[in-house]
Design an enzyme around this catalytic site. Structure first.
Site, mmCIF file in Angstrom:
data_model
loop_
_atom_site.group_PDB
_atom_site.id
_atom_site.type_symbol
_atom_site.label_atom_id
_atom_site.label_comp_id
_atom_site.label_asym_id
_atom_site.label_seq_id
_atom_site.Cartn_x
_atom_site.Cartn_y
_atom_site.Cartn_z
ATOM 1 N N HIS A 431 0.811 -1.213 0.000
ATOM 2 C CA HIS A 431 0.000 0.000 0.000
ATOM 3 C C HIS A 431 0.849 1.270 0.000
ATOM 4 O O HIS A 431 0.331 2.383 -0.190
ATOM 5 C CB HIS A 431 -0.935 0.004 1.214
ATOM 6 C CG HIS A 431 -2.259 0.636 0.945
ATOM 7 N ND1 HIS A 431 -2.406 1.756 0.161
ATOM 8 C CD2 HIS A 431 -3.518 0.325 1.350
ATOM 9 C CE1 HIS A 431 -3.677 2.108 0.099
ATOM 10 N NE2 HIS A 431 -4.389 1.249 0.811
ATOM 11 N N ARG A 432 2.155 1.151 0.216
ATOM 12 C CA ARG A 432 3.022 2.317 0.086
ATOM 13 C C ARG A 432 3.173 2.722 -1.371
ATOM 14 O O ARG A 432 3.427 3.893 -1.687
ATOM 15 C CB ARG A 432 4.411 2.013 0.667
ATOM 16 C CG ARG A 432 4.440 1.700 2.142
ATOM 17 C CD ARG A 432 5.837 1.262 2.556
ATOM 18 N NE ARG A 432 6.290 0.086 1.831
ATOM 19 C CZ ARG A 432 7.499 -0.463 1.952
ATOM 20 N NH1 ARG A 432 8.378 0.080 2.778
ATOM 21 N NH2 ARG A 432 7.820 -1.540 1.262
#
Length: 458
Positions: A431-432
Protein backbone atom coordinates in the site's frame (compact mmCIF):
# COMPACT_ATOMS: atom_id res chain seq x y z
CA UNK A 1 51.98 -37.86 -2.81
CA UNK A 2 50.85 -34.60 -1.24
CA UNK A 3 47.70 -33.72 0.69
CA UNK A 4 45.42 -31.06 -0.80
CA UNK A 5 42.61 -29.53 1.27
CA UNK A 6 39.41 -28.56 -0.51
CA UNK A 7 37.55 -25.74 1.25
CA UNK A 8 33.91 -24.74 0.84
CA UNK A 9 34.12 -22.13 -1.93
CA UNK A 10 32.08 -19.05 -2.61
CA UNK A 11 29.80 -20.35 -5.37
CA UNK A 12 29.22 -16.88 -6.70
CA UNK A 13 25.92 -16.19 -4.93
CA UNK A 14 27.17 -13.75 -2.28
CA UNK A 15 26.30 -16.28 0.42
CA UNK A 16 28.41 -17.00 3.48
CA UNK A 17 27.46 -20.58 4.36
CA UNK A 18 26.05 -23.82 2.96
CA UNK A 19 24.86 -27.20 4.18
CA UNK A 20 26.67 -30.41 3.26
CA UNK A 21 23.79 -32.45 1.79
CA UNK A 22 25.31 -35.58 0.25
CA UNK A 23 28.87 -36.79 -0.17
CA UNK A 24 29.37 -38.32 -3.62
CA UNK A 25 32.72 -39.83 -2.66
CA UNK A 26 34.16 -41.73 0.28
CA UNK A 27 37.68 -42.02 1.70
CA UNK A 28 39.83 -44.09 -0.64
CA UNK A 29 37.81 -43.29 -3.78
CA UNK A 30 39.85 -42.22 -6.82
CA UNK A 31 38.80 -38.88 -8.30
CA UNK A 32 39.58 -37.00 -11.47
CA UNK A 33 39.41 -33.26 -12.07
CA UNK A 34 35.71 -32.25 -12.32
CA UNK A 35 34.38 -35.40 -10.64
CA UNK A 36 31.61 -34.32 -8.28
CA UNK A 37 32.76 -34.46 -4.66
CA UNK A 38 29.72 -33.26 -2.74
CA UNK A 39 26.27 -31.77 -3.09
CA UNK A 40 25.65 -28.65 -1.01
CA UNK A 41 22.53 -26.60 -0.35
CA UNK A 42 22.65 -22.84 -0.09
CA UNK A 43 19.71 -20.62 0.77
CA UNK A 44 18.86 -20.57 -2.93
CA UNK A 45 19.79 -23.80 -4.67
CA UNK A 46 21.44 -27.21 -4.69
CA UNK A 47 24.98 -27.14 -6.10
CA UNK A 48 27.34 -29.99 -6.99
CA UNK A 49 30.98 -29.13 -6.22
CA UNK A 50 33.53 -30.61 -8.65
CA UNK A 51 37.04 -31.59 -7.67
CA UNK A 52 39.89 -29.32 -8.74
CA UNK A 53 42.35 -32.17 -8.16
CA UNK A 54 43.13 -35.65 -9.47
CA UNK A 55 44.00 -38.17 -6.81
CA UNK A 56 42.50 -40.20 -3.97
CA UNK A 57 40.00 -38.99 -1.40
CA UNK A 58 41.68 -38.80 1.98
CA UNK A 59 39.11 -37.71 4.56
CA UNK A 60 35.71 -36.04 4.51
CA UNK A 61 35.94 -33.38 7.22
CA UNK A 62 32.27 -32.35 7.55
CA UNK A 63 29.33 -34.69 8.09
CA UNK A 64 26.18 -34.61 5.98
CA UNK A 65 23.52 -32.28 7.35
CA UNK A 66 26.03 -29.85 8.88
CA UNK A 67 26.09 -26.17 7.83
CA UNK A 68 29.53 -24.59 7.57
CA UNK A 69 30.94 -21.20 6.56
CA UNK A 70 32.62 -20.45 3.24
CA UNK A 71 36.34 -21.22 3.56
CA UNK A 72 35.86 -24.20 5.90
CA UNK A 73 37.97 -27.28 4.94
CA UNK A 74 35.56 -30.05 3.92
CA UNK A 75 37.68 -32.79 2.32
CA UNK A 76 41.29 -33.77 1.72
CA UNK A 77 42.64 -35.33 -1.47
CA UNK A 78 45.95 -37.17 -1.88
CA UNK A 79 47.50 -36.06 -5.15
CA UNK A 80 50.61 -36.72 -7.19
CA UNK A 81 52.98 -33.73 -7.34
CA UNK A 82 52.04 -32.92 -10.93
CA UNK A 83 48.33 -32.82 -10.08
CA UNK A 84 48.58 -30.68 -6.98
CA UNK A 85 47.74 -27.32 -8.57
CA UNK A 86 44.04 -26.55 -8.88
CA UNK A 87 42.47 -25.30 -12.07
CA UNK A 88 42.77 -21.58 -12.64
CA UNK A 89 39.58 -19.61 -12.77
CA UNK A 90 40.24 -18.84 -16.44
CA UNK A 91 39.62 -22.53 -17.18
CA UNK A 92 36.02 -22.22 -16.04
CA UNK A 93 33.12 -21.72 -18.44
CA UNK A 94 30.75 -18.80 -18.01
CA UNK A 95 28.31 -18.79 -15.12
CA UNK A 96 25.47 -18.96 -17.61
CA UNK A 97 26.52 -22.37 -18.95
CA UNK A 98 23.77 -24.58 -17.63
CA UNK A 99 24.41 -28.30 -17.24
CA UNK A 100 22.22 -30.66 -19.24
CA UNK A 101 21.20 -34.18 -18.34
CA UNK A 102 22.92 -37.07 -20.12
CA UNK A 103 21.57 -40.55 -20.66
CA UNK A 104 23.67 -41.82 -17.78
CA UNK A 105 22.08 -39.34 -15.38
CA UNK A 106 25.22 -37.22 -15.06
CA UNK A 107 25.65 -33.77 -16.56
CA UNK A 108 27.57 -32.11 -19.31
CA UNK A 109 28.37 -28.47 -19.83
CA UNK A 110 29.27 -25.84 -17.27
CA UNK A 111 28.44 -27.32 -13.89
CA UNK A 112 29.10 -25.22 -10.79
CA UNK A 113 31.49 -22.33 -11.27
CA UNK A 114 33.52 -21.98 -8.08
CA UNK A 115 35.40 -18.82 -7.23
CA UNK A 116 39.10 -19.66 -7.15
CA UNK A 117 38.64 -23.15 -8.63
CA UNK A 118 36.75 -23.30 -11.92
CA UNK A 119 35.25 -26.36 -13.61
CA UNK A 120 37.20 -26.74 -16.81
CA UNK A 121 35.02 -29.04 -18.85
CA UNK A 122 32.17 -31.44 -18.34
CA UNK A 123 31.21 -32.40 -14.81
CA UNK A 124 30.81 -36.13 -14.35
CA UNK A 125 28.40 -37.04 -11.61
CA UNK A 126 29.43 -39.79 -9.19
CA UNK A 127 26.00 -39.73 -7.57
CA UNK A 128 25.18 -42.49 -5.13
CA UNK A 129 21.55 -43.31 -4.52
CA UNK A 130 20.50 -41.87 -1.13
CA UNK A 131 19.06 -44.57 1.11
CA UNK A 132 16.02 -42.50 1.98
CA UNK A 133 14.81 -42.29 -1.61
CA UNK A 134 12.77 -45.26 -2.84
CA UNK A 135 14.38 -46.99 -5.78
CA UNK A 136 12.32 -49.38 -7.88
CA UNK A 137 13.35 -51.51 -10.78
CA UNK A 138 10.15 -50.61 -12.68
CA UNK A 139 10.53 -53.67 -14.86
CA UNK A 140 8.59 -53.34 -18.12
CA UNK A 141 8.27 -49.55 -17.90
CA UNK A 142 9.49 -47.66 -20.96
CA UNK A 143 11.38 -44.55 -19.90
CA UNK A 144 14.60 -42.86 -20.94
CA UNK A 145 17.47 -42.71 -18.41
CA UNK A 146 16.96 -39.00 -17.63
CA UNK A 147 13.30 -39.67 -16.89
CA UNK A 148 14.23 -42.56 -14.58
CA UNK A 149 16.68 -40.27 -12.78
CA UNK A 150 13.98 -37.60 -12.37
CA UNK A 151 11.63 -40.23 -10.95
CA UNK A 152 14.26 -41.32 -8.42
CA UNK A 153 14.91 -37.71 -7.38
CA UNK A 154 11.18 -37.06 -6.86
CA UNK A 155 10.55 -40.41 -5.16
CA UNK A 156 8.18 -41.57 -7.91
CA UNK A 157 7.62 -45.26 -8.70
CA UNK A 158 7.57 -45.39 -12.51
CA UNK A 159 5.38 -48.49 -12.40
CA UNK A 160 2.62 -46.34 -10.86
CA UNK A 161 2.83 -43.61 -13.53
CA UNK A 162 0.39 -43.55 -16.44
CA UNK A 163 2.48 -43.08 -19.62
CA UNK A 164 1.39 -40.61 -22.29
CA UNK A 165 4.16 -41.02 -24.87
CA UNK A 166 3.36 -42.10 -28.41
CA UNK A 167 5.23 -45.39 -27.94
CA UNK A 168 3.79 -45.96 -24.49
CA UNK A 169 6.80 -44.42 -22.75
CA UNK A 170 6.71 -42.38 -19.57
CA UNK A 171 7.47 -38.72 -20.29
CA UNK A 172 8.95 -36.02 -18.09
CA UNK A 173 5.52 -34.39 -17.78
CA UNK A 174 4.01 -37.71 -16.63
CA UNK A 175 6.53 -37.97 -13.78
CA UNK A 176 6.13 -34.35 -12.66
CA UNK A 177 2.33 -34.62 -12.78
CA UNK A 178 2.38 -37.81 -10.72
CA UNK A 179 4.72 -36.24 -8.17
CA UNK A 180 2.56 -33.13 -7.82
CA UNK A 181 -0.62 -35.18 -7.39
CA UNK A 182 1.06 -37.28 -4.72
CA UNK A 183 2.06 -34.09 -2.94
CA UNK A 184 -1.47 -32.70 -3.01
CA UNK A 185 -3.05 -35.88 -1.70
CA UNK A 186 -0.31 -36.94 0.68
CA UNK A 187 -2.52 -36.35 3.74
CA UNK A 188 -5.62 -38.18 2.51
CA UNK A 189 -4.73 -41.36 4.41
CA UNK A 190 -4.54 -41.00 8.17
CA UNK A 191 -1.90 -43.24 9.77
CA UNK A 192 -2.99 -45.63 12.50
CA UNK A 193 -2.07 -45.06 16.11
CA UNK A 194 0.86 -47.22 17.26
CA UNK A 195 -0.17 -50.51 18.84
CA UNK A 196 1.91 -49.67 21.92
CA UNK A 197 0.06 -47.06 23.99
CA UNK A 198 3.07 -46.17 26.11
CA UNK A 199 6.80 -46.56 25.71
CA UNK A 200 9.42 -46.49 28.44
CA UNK A 201 12.75 -45.00 27.49
CA UNK A 202 16.05 -44.96 29.34
CA UNK A 203 16.83 -41.60 30.91
CA UNK A 204 20.44 -40.50 30.53
CA UNK A 205 22.23 -40.03 33.87
CA UNK A 206 23.12 -36.51 32.75
CA UNK A 207 19.48 -35.62 32.25
CA UNK A 208 17.47 -34.00 34.99
CA UNK A 209 15.43 -36.56 36.99
CA UNK A 210 11.69 -36.61 36.43
CA UNK A 211 9.60 -35.03 39.15
CA UNK A 212 7.96 -37.76 41.29
CA UNK A 213 4.22 -38.05 41.47
CA UNK A 214 2.50 -37.54 44.85
CA UNK A 215 2.66 -41.29 45.55
CA UNK A 216 6.41 -41.31 44.96
CA UNK A 217 6.16 -43.01 41.53
CA UNK A 218 7.54 -41.20 38.51
CA UNK A 219 4.88 -39.95 36.11
CA UNK A 220 4.53 -42.13 32.99
CA UNK A 221 4.36 -38.93 30.93
CA UNK A 222 7.94 -38.14 31.91
CA UNK A 223 9.00 -41.51 30.51
CA UNK A 224 6.89 -41.54 27.36
CA UNK A 225 8.56 -41.15 24.00
CA UNK A 226 8.75 -37.63 22.67
CA UNK A 227 5.58 -36.36 20.97
CA UNK A 228 7.31 -33.33 19.48
CA UNK A 229 9.84 -33.33 16.66
CA UNK A 230 12.34 -30.48 16.28
CA UNK A 231 13.27 -29.60 12.70
CA UNK A 232 16.28 -27.32 12.16
CA UNK A 233 15.45 -24.23 10.10
CA UNK A 234 18.00 -24.01 7.31
CA UNK A 235 18.41 -23.88 3.55
CA UNK A 236 15.35 -22.85 1.55
CA UNK A 237 13.09 -22.83 4.62
CA UNK A 238 15.44 -20.43 6.41
CA UNK A 239 15.64 -18.13 3.39
CA UNK A 240 11.87 -18.24 2.88
CA UNK A 241 11.06 -17.48 6.51
CA UNK A 242 13.48 -14.55 6.60
CA UNK A 243 12.11 -13.10 3.38
CA UNK A 244 8.46 -13.51 4.40
CA UNK A 245 8.98 -11.90 7.82
CA UNK A 246 10.82 -9.02 6.22
CA UNK A 247 8.05 -8.56 3.65
CA UNK A 248 5.15 -8.90 6.08
CA UNK A 249 6.59 -6.43 8.59
CA UNK A 250 8.02 -3.86 6.19
CA UNK A 251 5.38 -3.63 3.45
CA UNK A 252 1.78 -2.82 4.49
CA UNK A 253 -0.20 -5.57 2.75
CA UNK A 254 -3.69 -5.04 1.34
CA UNK A 255 -5.57 -7.86 -0.38
CA UNK A 256 -8.47 -7.79 -2.85
CA UNK A 257 -10.25 -10.54 -4.79
CA UNK A 258 -13.08 -11.25 -7.21
CA UNK A 259 -14.89 -14.28 -8.65
CA UNK A 260 -14.47 -14.87 -12.38
CA UNK A 261 -16.34 -16.81 -15.05
CA UNK A 262 -13.35 -18.54 -16.67
CA UNK A 263 -15.35 -20.69 -19.10
CA UNK A 264 -13.87 -19.03 -22.18
CA UNK A 265 -10.40 -19.42 -20.75
CA UNK A 266 -11.01 -23.16 -20.44
CA UNK A 267 -12.29 -23.24 -24.02
CA UNK A 268 -9.16 -21.45 -25.24
CA UNK A 269 -6.91 -23.86 -23.33
CA UNK A 270 -8.73 -26.78 -24.97
CA UNK A 271 -8.22 -25.28 -28.45
CA UNK A 272 -4.55 -24.55 -27.83
CA UNK A 273 -3.95 -28.12 -26.65
CA UNK A 274 -5.42 -29.36 -29.93
CA UNK A 275 -3.36 -26.93 -32.02
CA UNK A 276 -0.30 -28.33 -33.86
CA UNK A 277 1.59 -25.16 -32.88
CA UNK A 278 1.37 -26.18 -29.21
CA UNK A 279 1.75 -29.95 -29.68
CA UNK A 280 5.11 -30.14 -27.90
CA UNK A 281 4.45 -27.68 -25.07
CA UNK A 282 2.26 -27.82 -21.96
CA UNK A 283 -0.80 -25.59 -21.99
CA UNK A 284 -2.83 -24.83 -18.85
CA UNK A 285 -5.00 -22.01 -17.47
CA UNK A 286 -1.84 -20.66 -15.82
CA UNK A 287 -0.65 -19.65 -19.31
CA UNK A 288 -3.71 -17.45 -19.83
CA UNK A 289 -3.33 -16.11 -16.28
CA UNK A 290 0.28 -15.16 -17.01
CA UNK A 291 -0.71 -13.35 -20.19
CA UNK A 292 -3.49 -11.58 -18.30
CA UNK A 293 -1.10 -10.35 -15.60
CA UNK A 294 1.38 -9.04 -18.18
CA UNK A 295 -1.44 -7.26 -20.04
CA UNK A 296 -2.86 -5.77 -16.85
CA UNK A 297 0.59 -4.56 -15.68
CA UNK A 298 0.88 -2.44 -18.80
CA UNK A 299 -2.39 -0.71 -17.84
CA UNK A 300 -1.46 -0.28 -14.15
CA UNK A 301 2.38 -0.04 -14.02
CA UNK A 302 2.53 0.69 -10.29
CA UNK A 303 1.74 -2.93 -9.39
CA UNK A 304 5.05 -3.76 -11.10
CA UNK A 305 7.00 -1.11 -9.16
CA UNK A 306 9.14 -1.40 -6.04
CA UNK A 307 9.64 0.66 -2.89
CA UNK A 308 13.30 1.61 -2.44
CA UNK A 309 14.77 3.06 0.76
CA UNK A 310 17.60 5.31 -0.43
CA UNK A 311 20.00 7.52 1.52
CA UNK A 312 18.39 10.69 0.14
CA UNK A 313 14.88 9.45 0.89
CA UNK A 314 12.44 6.77 -0.18
CA UNK A 315 11.81 6.25 -3.89
CA UNK A 316 9.47 4.20 -6.04
CA UNK A 317 11.16 2.32 -8.87
CA UNK A 318 8.75 1.71 -11.75
CA UNK A 319 9.92 -1.16 -13.98
CA UNK A 320 8.89 -0.95 -17.63
CA UNK A 321 9.43 -4.65 -18.11
CA UNK A 322 8.01 -7.76 -16.47
CA UNK A 323 10.16 -10.46 -14.88
CA UNK A 324 7.23 -12.73 -14.10
CA UNK A 325 7.72 -14.81 -10.95
CA UNK A 326 5.93 -18.13 -10.52
CA UNK A 327 5.73 -19.50 -6.97
CA UNK A 328 6.67 -23.18 -7.16
CA UNK A 329 6.24 -25.81 -4.44
CA UNK A 330 9.26 -28.11 -4.81
CA UNK A 331 10.72 -31.02 -2.82
CA UNK A 332 13.17 -28.45 -1.35
CA UNK A 333 10.50 -25.94 -0.38
CA UNK A 334 8.97 -22.80 -1.89
CA UNK A 335 10.93 -21.24 -4.75
CA UNK A 336 9.97 -18.23 -6.87
CA UNK A 337 11.91 -18.31 -10.14
CA UNK A 338 10.95 -15.75 -12.76
CA UNK A 339 10.71 -15.50 -16.54
CA UNK A 340 12.86 -12.60 -17.65
CA UNK A 341 11.28 -9.98 -19.96
CA UNK A 342 8.05 -11.92 -20.17
CA UNK A 343 6.39 -8.93 -21.85
CA UNK A 344 8.34 -9.69 -25.03
CA UNK A 345 7.16 -13.30 -25.36
CA UNK A 346 4.31 -14.53 -27.53
CA UNK A 347 1.87 -17.15 -26.27
CA UNK A 348 3.95 -20.15 -27.35
CA UNK A 349 7.20 -18.68 -26.01
CA UNK A 350 5.54 -17.91 -22.69
CA UNK A 351 4.15 -21.45 -22.51
CA UNK A 352 7.64 -22.82 -23.14
CA UNK A 353 9.08 -20.55 -20.47
CA UNK A 354 6.50 -21.67 -17.89
CA UNK A 355 7.15 -25.33 -18.68
CA UNK A 356 10.92 -24.96 -18.41
CA UNK A 357 10.63 -22.98 -15.18
CA UNK A 358 8.35 -25.57 -13.58
CA UNK A 359 10.38 -28.62 -14.59
CA UNK A 360 13.66 -27.01 -13.51
CA UNK A 361 12.16 -26.18 -10.11
CA UNK A 362 10.77 -29.71 -9.67
CA UNK A 363 14.19 -31.18 -10.43
CA UNK A 364 15.80 -28.90 -7.85
CA UNK A 365 17.98 -27.17 -10.43
CA UNK A 366 16.68 -23.61 -10.17
CA UNK A 367 19.69 -21.31 -10.09
CA UNK A 368 19.99 -18.20 -7.89
CA UNK A 369 19.96 -16.03 -11.03
CA UNK A 370 16.56 -17.47 -11.99
CA UNK A 371 15.16 -16.30 -8.63
CA UNK A 372 16.57 -12.78 -8.68
CA UNK A 373 15.15 -9.64 -10.27
CA UNK A 374 11.46 -10.56 -10.20
CA UNK A 375 8.95 -7.71 -10.59
CA UNK A 376 5.57 -9.37 -9.89
CA UNK A 377 4.57 -12.92 -8.91
CA UNK A 378 1.76 -15.40 -9.60
CA UNK A 379 0.96 -18.16 -7.11
CA UNK A 380 -1.28 -20.91 -8.47
CA UNK A 381 -2.98 -22.13 -5.30
CA UNK A 382 -5.69 -23.73 -7.41
CA UNK A 383 -3.52 -26.81 -7.97
CA UNK A 384 -4.01 -27.55 -4.26
CA UNK A 385 -7.78 -27.18 -4.48
CA UNK A 386 -7.82 -23.75 -2.82
CA UNK A 387 -10.35 -21.11 -3.92
CA UNK A 388 -8.55 -17.96 -2.77
CA UNK A 389 -5.86 -16.63 -0.46
CA UNK A 390 -4.00 -13.58 0.78
CA UNK A 391 -0.41 -14.30 -0.26
CA UNK A 392 2.62 -12.42 1.08
CA UNK A 393 4.45 -10.21 -1.39
CA UNK A 394 7.82 -11.45 -2.62
CA UNK A 395 10.58 -9.09 -1.34
CA UNK A 396 11.57 -6.46 -3.89
CA UNK A 397 8.11 -6.48 -5.48
CA UNK A 398 4.82 -4.69 -4.82
CA UNK A 399 2.25 -7.22 -5.96
CA UNK A 400 1.44 -10.93 -5.99
CA UNK A 401 -1.58 -12.51 -7.66
CA UNK A 402 -3.19 -15.80 -6.58
CA UNK A 403 -5.21 -17.98 -8.93
CA UNK A 404 -7.72 -20.27 -7.27
CA UNK A 405 -9.01 -23.62 -8.45
CA UNK A 406 -11.30 -23.64 -11.49
CA UNK A 407 -14.46 -25.67 -11.00
CA UNK A 408 -17.99 -25.73 -12.36
CA UNK A 409 -20.48 -23.68 -10.36
CA UNK A 410 -23.94 -22.23 -10.96
CA UNK A 411 -23.55 -18.81 -12.59
CA UNK A 412 -26.10 -16.29 -13.80
CA UNK A 413 -25.78 -15.65 -17.58
CA UNK A 414 -28.32 -13.41 -19.32
CA UNK A 415 -30.76 -13.86 -16.46
CA UNK A 416 -30.43 -17.66 -16.42
CA UNK A 417 -28.51 -19.91 -14.03
CA UNK A 418 -26.06 -22.03 -15.97
CA UNK A 419 -23.08 -24.24 -15.08
CA UNK A 420 -19.88 -22.29 -15.73
CA UNK A 421 -16.20 -22.72 -14.93
CA UNK A 422 -15.58 -20.29 -12.09
CA UNK A 423 -12.38 -19.25 -10.33
CA UNK A 424 -11.29 -16.57 -7.87
CA UNK A 425 -8.50 -14.11 -8.59
CA UNK A 426 -6.97 -12.49 -5.53
CA UNK A 427 -3.90 -10.40 -4.87
CA UNK A 428 -1.85 -8.69 -2.19
CA UNK A 429 -0.18 -5.33 -2.74
CA UNK A 430 2.22 -2.91 -1.05
CA UNK A 431 0.00 0.00 0.00
CA UNK A 432 3.02 2.32 0.09
CA UNK A 433 3.30 1.96 -3.68
CA UNK A 434 -0.23 1.50 -4.94
CA UNK A 435 -3.61 2.64 -3.65
CA UNK A 436 -6.94 0.86 -3.58
CA UNK A 437 -8.16 2.13 -6.92
CA UNK A 438 -5.02 0.93 -8.71
CA UNK A 439 -4.94 -2.54 -7.18
CA UNK A 440 -8.68 -2.99 -7.76
CA UNK A 441 -8.35 -1.89 -11.39
CA UNK A 442 -5.47 -4.32 -11.87
CA UNK A 443 -7.33 -7.33 -10.45
CA UNK A 444 -10.41 -6.36 -12.50
CA UNK A 445 -8.26 -6.29 -15.66
CA UNK A 446 -6.85 -9.76 -14.91
CA UNK A 447 -10.38 -11.03 -14.33
CA UNK A 448 -11.60 -9.50 -17.60
CA UNK A 449 -8.96 -11.41 -19.59
CA UNK A 450 -9.90 -14.71 -17.93
CA UNK A 451 -13.54 -13.97 -18.78
CA UNK A 452 -12.74 -12.95 -22.37
CA UNK A 453 -9.24 -13.92 -23.57
CA UNK A 454 -9.96 -12.29 -26.92
CA UNK A 455 -9.11 -8.97 -25.24
CA UNK A 456 -5.47 -10.02 -25.52
CA UNK A 457 -5.73 -9.23 -29.23
CA UNK A 458 -5.82 -5.55 -28.27
Amino acid sequence: MSTQTFVLPDVGEGLTEAEIVTWKVAPGDPVQVNDVLVEIETAKSLVELPSPFTGTVGETLVEEGVTVAVGTPIVTIQTAPAAAAPLSQTDAPGAGDAPSETAEGGSEGGGAVLVGYGTGGAVTSRRRKPAERPVTASVGVIAKPPIRKLARDLGVDLAAVTPSGEAGEVTREDVVKHASQASVFRNIETPDWPEVREETITVSPAAAPAAPAPNGVASPFAQAASRVESIPVKGVRKATSTAMVQSAYSAPHVSVWTDVDATRTMELVKRLKASPDFADVKVSPLLIMARAVIWAVRRTPMVNAAWVDAEDGAQISVRHYVNLGIAAATPRGLLVPNIKDAQDLNMRELARGLEKLTLTAREGKTTPADQQGGTITITNIGVFGMDAGTPIINPGESGIVAMGTIRQKPWVVDGEVRPRYVTTVSGSFDHRVIDGDGMSRFIADVASILEEPALLLD
